[in-house]
Write a protein that holds these residues in place. Structure first.
Motif, mmCIF file in Angstrom:
data_model
loop_
_atom_site.group_PDB
_atom_site.id
_atom_site.type_symbol
_atom_site.label_atom_id
_atom_site.label_comp_id
_atom_site.label_asym_id
_atom_site.label_seq_id
_atom_site.Cartn_x
_atom_site.Cartn_y
_atom_site.Cartn_z
ATOM 1 N N ASP A 181 152.676 135.177 39.485
ATOM 2 C CA ASP A 181 152.720 135.303 40.987
ATOM 3 C C ASP A 181 151.324 134.334 41.767
ATOM 4 N N MET A 182 151.177 133.476 41.122
ATOM 5 C CA MET A 182 150.111 132.471 41.553
ATOM 6 C C MET A 182 150.611 131.327 42.337
ATOM 7 N N LEU A 183 151.657 130.615 41.936
ATOM 8 C CA LEU A 183 152.211 129.765 42.645
ATOM 9 C C LEU A 183 153.024 129.923 43.722
ATOM 10 N N PRO A 184 153.789 131.111 44.008
ATOM 11 C CA PRO A 184 154.196 131.791 45.243
ATOM 12 C C PRO A 184 153.047 131.819 46.249
ATOM 13 N N MET A 185 151.755 132.491 46.076
ATOM 14 C CA MET A 185 150.932 132.583 46.768
ATOM 15 C C MET A 185 150.437 131.248 47.236
ATOM 16 N N LEU A 186 150.123 130.419 46.439
ATOM 17 C CA LEU A 186 149.714 128.890 46.719
ATOM 18 C C LEU A 186 150.613 128.327 47.691
ATOM 19 N N GLY A 187 152.204 128.776 47.709
ATOM 20 C CA GLY A 187 153.141 128.000 48.611
ATOM 21 C C GLY A 187 153.395 126.597 48.154
ATOM 22 N N VAL A 188 153.424 126.593 46.727
ATOM 23 C CA VAL A 188 153.814 125.079 46.306
ATOM 24 C C VAL A 188 155.010 125.271 45.136
ATOM 25 N N LYS A 189 155.713 124.251 45.155
ATOM 26 C CA LYS A 189 156.742 124.348 44.196
ATOM 27 C C LYS A 189 156.983 123.185 43.372
ATOM 28 N N PRO A 190 157.609 123.361 42.061
ATOM 29 C CA PRO A 190 157.605 122.272 41.085
ATOM 30 C C PRO A 190 158.644 121.524 41.470
ATOM 31 N N ILE A 191 158.343 119.868 41.414
ATOM 32 C CA ILE A 191 159.420 118.921 41.803
ATOM 33 C C ILE A 191 160.478 119.035 40.913
ATOM 34 N N VAL A 192 160.526 119.569 39.501
ATOM 35 C CA VAL A 192 161.472 119.407 38.589
ATOM 36 C C VAL A 192 161.488 120.880 37.921
ATOM 37 N N GLY A 193 162.483 121.520 37.899
ATOM 38 C CA GLY A 193 162.573 122.737 37.218
ATOM 39 C C GLY A 193 161.965 123.961 38.393
ATOM 40 N N ARG A 194 161.375 124.846 37.606
ATOM 41 C CA ARG A 194 160.921 126.043 38.133
ATOM 42 C C ARG A 194 159.617 126.545 37.703
ATOM 43 N N TRP A 195 159.156 127.497 38.332
ATOM 44 C CA TRP A 195 158.053 128.370 38.032
ATOM 45 C C TRP A 195 158.077 129.573 37.112
ATOM 46 N N PHE A 196 157.197 130.123 36.769
ATOM 47 C CA PHE A 196 157.239 131.235 35.875
ATOM 48 C C PHE A 196 157.850 132.440 36.557
ATOM 49 N N THR A 197 158.585 133.464 35.615
ATOM 50 C CA THR A 197 159.147 134.594 36.354
ATOM 51 C C THR A 197 158.268 135.723 35.952
ATOM 52 N N GLY A 242 159.282 123.227 33.921
ATOM 53 C CA GLY A 242 159.318 122.608 35.288
ATOM 54 C C GLY A 242 158.052 121.733 35.286
ATOM 55 N N VAL A 243 158.018 120.861 36.185
ATOM 56 C CA VAL A 243 156.949 119.753 36.425
ATOM 57 C C VAL A 243 156.450 120.119 37.774
ATOM 58 N N MET A 244 155.137 119.944 37.910
ATOM 59 C CA MET A 244 154.322 119.809 39.084
ATOM 60 C C MET A 244 154.337 118.677 39.748
ATOM 61 N N PRO A 245 154.171 118.704 41.104
ATOM 62 C CA PRO A 245 153.829 117.639 42.141
ATOM 63 C C PRO A 245 152.734 116.760 41.692
ATOM 64 N N LYS A 246 152.976 115.480 41.923
ATOM 65 C CA LYS A 246 151.998 114.526 41.735
ATOM 66 C C LYS A 246 150.417 114.646 41.973
#
Length: 865
Positions: A181-197, A242-246
């Motif tokens: 639940d960390m990334l949804p809280m930060l409001g950032v999305k991967p540019i490729v693929g997805r984050w953990f469920t 997934g891959v995160m933004p630069k």
């Protein structure tokens, strides 16, 4: 008609003087002819007409001023180049310093609602030497998350570097295990693929991983089909999802890969097993103070439920944006203050240049006044020239600032989730534009007013005097400002340099010369048993010790100053298990035999850990001198027992204190344990990972052989962070050195500009008094007396400027005293050296004007005038 007359002030004064009467007459006629609603329409039409035409007239005047400015500066290229260079230096230095301050302290973090992101820590200040901010135990974090009402979300993470296999050579990756639940809280999305469920963050779930942009590009070539690829992390299969933004960095700037935490039920057993970090997002409208009070209440409730483990455990919270050390903050603020001093001195020089140029053009301006140019027109022309010079200097200053930023990256804390180099963005450019405009207008206005005053009719007369008491006062003020600014910079630079020298002379407790270090993070579960690690350590150490020039080698959990390590509670026999009020903590390090010899840590009594200290023998420990002084003052510690690391230990040796947390921080007591007496599958964070080798000769020659030795011991084991122990210690003072060098550069630039500016001001002052000097010589004044008068005036200005500068420097030193490492803010040497240097600068700057004055021929000078 009054309103119409007021609107006409939107036009330039010259235009009003020529056309205002006619325009008023036309408007009055139209007003008489209009009636009813036509009057309203007349005013609307008139307002639009005035606004449009006033803008056109101003634009036309601006074009005229710009053409005249270009022609005028083209006739004086030396003046133009000097003024642009001076403005560029001041604007560039200030812009670069602001960019650092904005990037590290002011700019919002790149997360949604970053002002509501709060870091959570356990507070053990009542029983800890290491401060109040402790990592969280998973069990405590789970209860905090369940019981609070202040946060809309709460997530956790831990630093967890891994070895990546199966993609070329083994690679050590700096990673982080993060809750789903960390990334949804930060409001950032991967540019490729997805984050953990949520299901992927459960114990026993299949391994998944998210890559950083840099790792995706460098290791996987930026392949679009990277999602679904299988990789091995510490011999466990993981699937890239997934891959995160630069520009995504979390929790710090360095992670290259993220994996789920996947807590097992066993992780929630020990409430003193602190190894994760908590981050929460406040609910809208909830203040940090409210959340802090609630979390302390929750911690108190848990302490009541678990008195044995949490009797003295509370909670502490702080904003994620405020995760900046006091020294870092002060360093950057001091850098901005130094840059402001450079800008002040540069601006004084620019004002001096413009003033001298305006007074030299007195006859020209008088002619323009005589043929009808008004005061506003002359001021406007002079300000246009000043702005052109400052804007040109500003463009060059932006380029200088952008080039300087990579040189100051060591001032950007690694702990912040931001880029290493501040970006050249809109904020950067807007600040540069603002400071450029301020410099052009603020320091061009006074010369413009002086020029306007000088453009009087009597300037056309042959022999009109160009001196004046007001001009002397202005020149004196400029000299004082330049000297004071130089003194402030020189004093602060001297104080920080002396502080740096004092820090570098601190004894770290070990010998840095001739020691090569390397890091080998042994993957789990392959090396979760002591026997497996023992085979690897012995193989590497035996072959390393046989290399030419090697004197000794040893493994340790953490080298000093590289990883601060963890602390463990110390229990002395006789202290009740439930009584933690007198319980303290000590750093825990597992080491191999020869560790103290390799690092040059003195053994004060007893012995080192030995190969005979096996898992089946008496558990032993070597403790630091501070440990002995705290627990057994004035007593012989050898043979005494204490409980540490979940086992009773007997003291077999006492070693000197080591500054493991940095040269400027006193460390908590240290406890060194034999690595063979580490429990299987317990506290794997403390498993030895750092190798130290003491050798003679060129240490870099050992690197290829060391890589081969490790490859033979385990072909899948990478080596990282190879550097000398001296480099590790130097890295501790690197931010100080960077700031000292930057401040010294600013001080040198300011001093040089001040010297040039003071010489120019004094020279111009002598030139403007040439008639007075000639008359005095004609009346019998001796050259010696004249030279003494000029030098005395310079010395008096210098003394006043130095006095003002010393007062300002003391105020600045008091603000940054946390950076001075024991050097007092009123250090006499720093003030004396800076004051003497500025006095010498002022007197030296007046020598040439004094010599020029005593060589004046009275007849020629008076006839010329």
């Amino acid at each position: 008609m009054r309103l119409y007359s007021a609107l006409l002030h939107l036009f330039p004064a010259g235009f009003r003087n020529e056309y205002a009467g006619e325009m008023k007459a036309v408007f009055a006629r139209k007003q008489r002819d209009a009636g009813g609603l036509l009057t309203v329409w007349l005013w609307i039409e008139t307002l639009c007409d005035i606004l449009w035409n006033a803008a056109l007239v101003h634009l036309d005047v601006l074009k005229q001023d710009l053409r005249y400015t270009v022609r005028s500066l083209g006739r004086s290229p030396g003046f133009a180049a000097t003024a642009v260079a001076v403005a560029a230096v001041g604007i560039g230095a200030t812009t670069a310093a602001f960019a650092m301050l904005d990037h590290v302290i002011l700019k919002p973090l790149p997360f949604a609602d970053q002002d509501r992101l709060i870091e959570l820590f356990e507070d053990h200040s009542a029983v800890s030497h290491t401060g109040q901010e402790w990592d969280l135990a998973p069990a405590n974090y789970r209860d905090w998350k369940r019981m609070n009402t202040s946060f809309e979300a709460m997530a956790s993470y831990r630093n967890e570097s891994v070895n990546m296999l199966g993609e070329g050579e083994p690679l050590r990756l700096v990673g982080s295990a993060i809750s789903w639940d960390m990334l949804p809280m930060l409001g950032v999305k991967p540019i490729v693929g997805r984050w953990f469920t949520e299901s992927e963050d459960q114990a026993g779930a299949a391994g998944t991983a998210v890559l950083s942009y840099a790792l995706w590009q460098n290791r996987f070539g930026g392949e679009a089909n990277v999602v679904g690829r299988k990789i091995l992390l510490d011999n466990e299969a993981f699937t890239v999802i997934g891959v995160m933004p630069k520009d995504f960095y979390f929790p710090t700037r360095v992670p290259q890969i993220w994996t789920p935490q996947r807590f097992a039920p066993s992780d929630y057993v020990d409430r003193n097993d602190n190894y994760i970090y908590g981050l929460g997002k406040l609910k809208p409208g909830v203040s940090l103070a409210t959340a802090r009070a609630e979390m302390r209440t929750i911690a108190a409730q848990l302490a009541h439920e678990y008195p044995k483990e949490l009797a003295h455990t509370s909670a502490t919270l702080k904003s994620l944006r405020d995760d900046i050390g006091l020294q870092t903050r002060l360093m950057i603020e001091a850098l901005l203050g130094a840059a402001a001093c450079v800008l002040l001195v540069a601006s004084m020089n620019l004002a001096n240049l413009l003033l001298a140029r305006a007074l030299e053009r007195g006859r020209e301006l008088a002619v323009r006044t005589a043929i009808g140019a008004g005061r506003e027109r002359i001021i406007r022309q002079m300000l246009t020239e000043s702005l052109v010079l400052s804007l040109t200097g500003g463009v060059l200053g932006i380029a200088l600032a952008a080039a300087a930023l990579p040189l100051m990256v060591k001032l950007v804390p690694v702990s912040l989730p931001i880029a290493e180099i501040p970006p050249v963005d809109v904020r950067f450019l807007l600040f540069a534009l603002g400071i450029t405009t301020l410099t052009g207008v603020g320091f061009g206005l006074v010369p413009a007013l002086r020029a306007c005053r000088a453009a009087a009719a009597d300037n056309l007369r042959e022999g009109a005097r160009s001196g004046g008491g007001r001009r002397e006062t202005l020149r004196s003020a400029l000299v004082l400002a330049e000297i004071a600014g130089s003194v402030v910079l020189l004093v602060c630079c001297a104080l920080l340099t002396r502080a740096l020298g004092r820090v570098e002379t601190i004894d770290p407790g070990f010998r840095t010369a001739g020691v090569l270090t390397a890091r080998m993070m042994l993957p789990m579960p392959k090396y979760e048993n002591v026997a497996a690690r023992d085979r690897f350590y012995r193989d590497v150490l035996t072959k390393t010790a046989a290399l030419p020039g090697v004197e000794s080698a040893a493994f340790t959990s953490f080298l000093p100053m590289t990883n601060l390590g963890g602390v463990w509670p110390v229990i002395i026999p006789g202290q009740a298990a439930q009584d933690r009020s007198s319980l303290r903590n000590a750093s825990l390090r597992f080491v191999s035999p020869g560790f103290f010899r390799t690092l040059g840590v003195p053994l004060l009594s007893g012995r080192d850990v030995e190969a005979s200290d096996s898992p089946t023998s008496q558990f032993v420990a070597v403790v630091s001198d501070s440990f002995v002084k705290y627990y057994w003052p004035n007593q012989d510690p050898l043979g005494r027992t204490f409980n540490f690391g979940n086992h009773d230990r007997i003291v077999v040796g006492v070693a000197g204190d080591v500054r493991v947390r940095g040269l400027e921080r006193l460390s908590e007591p240290q406890v060194y344990l034999p690595y063979t007496q580490h429990h299987d599958q317990v506290a794997m964070f403390y498993a030895p990972k750092d190798l130290a080798i003491r050798a003679s000769g060129n240490l870099t020659n050992l690197v290829p052989a060391l890589r081969q030795i490790v490859h033979e011991a385990d072909p899948a084991q990478p080596i990282s962070d190879i550097r000398t122990l001296a480099d590790i210690v130097d890295a501790e003072t690197l931010p100080r050195r960077v700031q000292a060098i930057a401040l010294a550069s600013f001080a040198f630039i300011a001093f040089l500009l001040a010297a040039i500016g003071i010489h120019g001001l004094l020279s111009f002052g002598v030139t403007s008094r040439i008639r007075e000097i000639a008359v005095r010589i004609a009346l019998g004044a001796s050259p010696r007396n004249l030279a003494g008068t000029i030098l005395g005036e310079a010395a008096r200005l210098a003394i006043v400027g130095v006095a003002i500068g010393c007062l300002l420097a003391y105020a600045a030193a008091m603000q940054m005293r946390a950076l001075l490492a024991g050097v007092t803010p009123n250090d006499w040497f720093s003030y004396s050296a800076a004051g003497a240097l500025c006095l010498l600068m002022a007197v030296a700057g007046s020598l040439i004007p004094a010599v020029r004055a005593i060589r004046v021929d009275p007849a020629i000078a008076i006839r010329t005038e």
